[in-house]
Enzyme design. Structure first.
Site, mmCIF file in Angstrom:
data_model
loop_
_atom_site.group_PDB
_atom_site.id
_atom_site.type_symbol
_atom_site.label_atom_id
_atom_site.label_comp_id
_atom_site.label_asym_id
_atom_site.label_seq_id
_atom_site.Cartn_x
_atom_site.Cartn_y
_atom_site.Cartn_z
ATOM 1 N N ARG A 1 0.844 -1.204 0.000
ATOM 2 C CA ARG A 1 0.000 0.000 0.000
ATOM 3 C C ARG A 1 0.876 1.248 0.000
ATOM 4 O O ARG A 1 0.563 2.237 -0.652
ATOM 5 C CB ARG A 1 -0.912 -0.027 1.247
ATOM 6 C CG ARG A 1 -1.952 1.074 1.261
ATOM 7 C CD ARG A 1 -2.999 0.852 2.328
ATOM 8 N NE ARG A 1 -2.525 1.251 3.650
ATOM 9 C CZ ARG A 1 -3.246 1.115 4.783
ATOM 10 N NH1 ARG A 1 -4.456 0.579 4.732
ATOM 11 N NH2 ARG A 1 -2.769 1.512 5.924
ATOM 12 N N ARG B 1 0.832 6.967 1.363
ATOM 13 C CA ARG B 1 0.487 7.299 2.750
ATOM 14 C C ARG B 1 1.761 7.325 3.587
ATOM 15 O O ARG B 1 2.522 6.352 3.597
ATOM 16 C CB ARG B 1 -0.497 6.237 3.263
ATOM 17 C CG ARG B 1 -1.484 6.796 4.257
ATOM 18 C CD ARG B 1 -2.423 5.722 4.707
ATOM 19 N NE ARG B 1 -2.204 5.458 6.114
ATOM 20 C CZ ARG B 1 -3.064 4.806 6.873
ATOM 21 N NH1 ARG B 1 -4.184 4.352 6.355
ATOM 22 N NH2 ARG B 1 -2.813 4.601 8.137
HETATM 23 P P1 AMP Z 1 -5.555 4.493 10.662
HETATM 24 O O1 AMP Z 1 -5.858 5.180 9.366
HETATM 25 O O2 AMP Z 1 -6.794 4.079 11.396
HETATM 26 O O3 AMP Z 1 -4.569 3.375 10.496
HETATM 27 O O4 AMP Z 1 -4.847 5.582 11.597
HETATM 28 C C1 AMP Z 1 -3.627 6.237 11.218
HETATM 29 C C2 AMP Z 1 -2.973 6.838 12.456
HETATM 30 O O5 AMP Z 1 -3.852 7.820 13.059
HETATM 31 C C3 AMP Z 1 -2.677 5.847 13.595
HETATM 32 O O6 AMP Z 1 -1.433 5.192 13.405
HETATM 33 C C4 AMP Z 1 -2.664 6.772 14.803
HETATM 34 O O7 AMP Z 1 -1.460 7.514 14.877
HETATM 35 C C5 AMP Z 1 -3.788 7.762 14.481
HETATM 36 N N1 AMP Z 1 -5.114 7.281 14.991
HETATM 37 C C6 AMP Z 1 -6.193 6.931 14.251
HETATM 38 N N2 AMP Z 1 -7.218 6.556 15.033
HETATM 39 C C7 AMP Z 1 -6.776 6.669 16.309
HETATM 40 C C8 AMP Z 1 -7.351 6.415 17.578
HETATM 41 N N3 AMP Z 1 -8.607 5.938 17.700
HETATM 42 N N4 AMP Z 1 -6.603 6.651 18.694
HETATM 43 C C9 AMP Z 1 -5.339 7.134 18.591
HETATM 44 N N5 AMP Z 1 -4.725 7.377 17.423
HETATM 45 C C10 AMP Z 1 -5.420 7.157 16.284
#
Ligand code: AMP
Length: 189
Positions: A128, A134
């Site tokens: 990805r 990303r």
């Molecule tokens: P994701 O797209 O869900 O993989 O999130 C990307 C990044 O955003 C994660 O690695 C965290 O740094 C932050 N993040 C997203 N959702 C959360 C959450 N519920 N709590 C804390 N950090 C979050």
């Protein structure tokens, strides 16, 4: 209301399956990761704060994330239900979400957990990173840290929802359609 927590480690396919679930069940999609990325792109104060964590693959602090999630839910008073994608990720977030939904007269219906072995996750995330650009998919040490954060802080939520009889494990290996059909078997038609 139908309120689904879509759960699984980074790279399990939460984003892809969310799209299918929203279309079929007419739910509002709330992805804290997407909201952070939007704010980072636009250099908002929230984005600048979040970036210092997401860049390393660390979780953003609970109080910031919980406040954000609650304000997003409040923007959708007419929603038939929500799909929470990437939230909750800690016990504090799960407890806060239960209290918040209770104050609105609703609750989590179930946690749909996509289960994918770690080796496969790393392969998918590296792939990805090459395609999507990303930031946190570009570097294998950040990917490892995200999986470590997941195992330490997020995986215990399985037990939190199992104790409420709301945990539904789904085999996350297969085609997008196969996995979606397993999800529909659990959610209902
Ligand atoms: P994701 O797209 O869900 O993989 O999130 C990307 C990044 O955003 C994660 O690695 C965290 O740094 C932050 N993040 C997203 N959702 C959360 C959450 N519920 N709590 C804390 N950090 C979050």
């Amino acid at each position: 209301m139908l309120n689904i927590v879509l759960f699984g480690p980074p790279g399990a396919g939460k984003g892809t399956q969310s799209e299918n679930i929203i279309k079929k069940y007419g739910l509002v999609h709330l992805s804290t990761g997407d909201i952070f990325r939007y704010n980072i792109k636009n250099s908002t104060p929230l984005g600048n704060l979040a970036k210092s964590y997401t860049d390393k693959g660390d979780l953003v602090p609970d109080e910031v994330t919980i406040r954000l999630l609650e304000s997003e839910v409040n923007k959708h008073a007419q929603a038939k239900g929500f799909i929470f994608d990437g939230f909750p990720r800690t016990s504090a977030q799960a407890e806060a979400l239960d209290l918040f939904l209770e104050s609105k007269g609703t609750a989590i219906t179930m946690m749909v957990a996509l289960e994918v072995p770690e080796k496969e996750l790393i392969k998918r995330l590296v792939g990805r990173g090459k395609e999507s650009g990303r930031a946190d998919d570009q570097d294998e040490s950040i990917i490892h840290n995200r999986i470590k954060e997941y195992n330490q802080k997020t995986a215990p939520l399985k037990e939190f929802y199992s104790n409420q009889n709301k945990f539904r494990g789904i085999d996350g290996i297969g085609t997008i359609e196969e996995i979606f059909s397993r999800i529909c078997n659990e959610v209902g038609n």
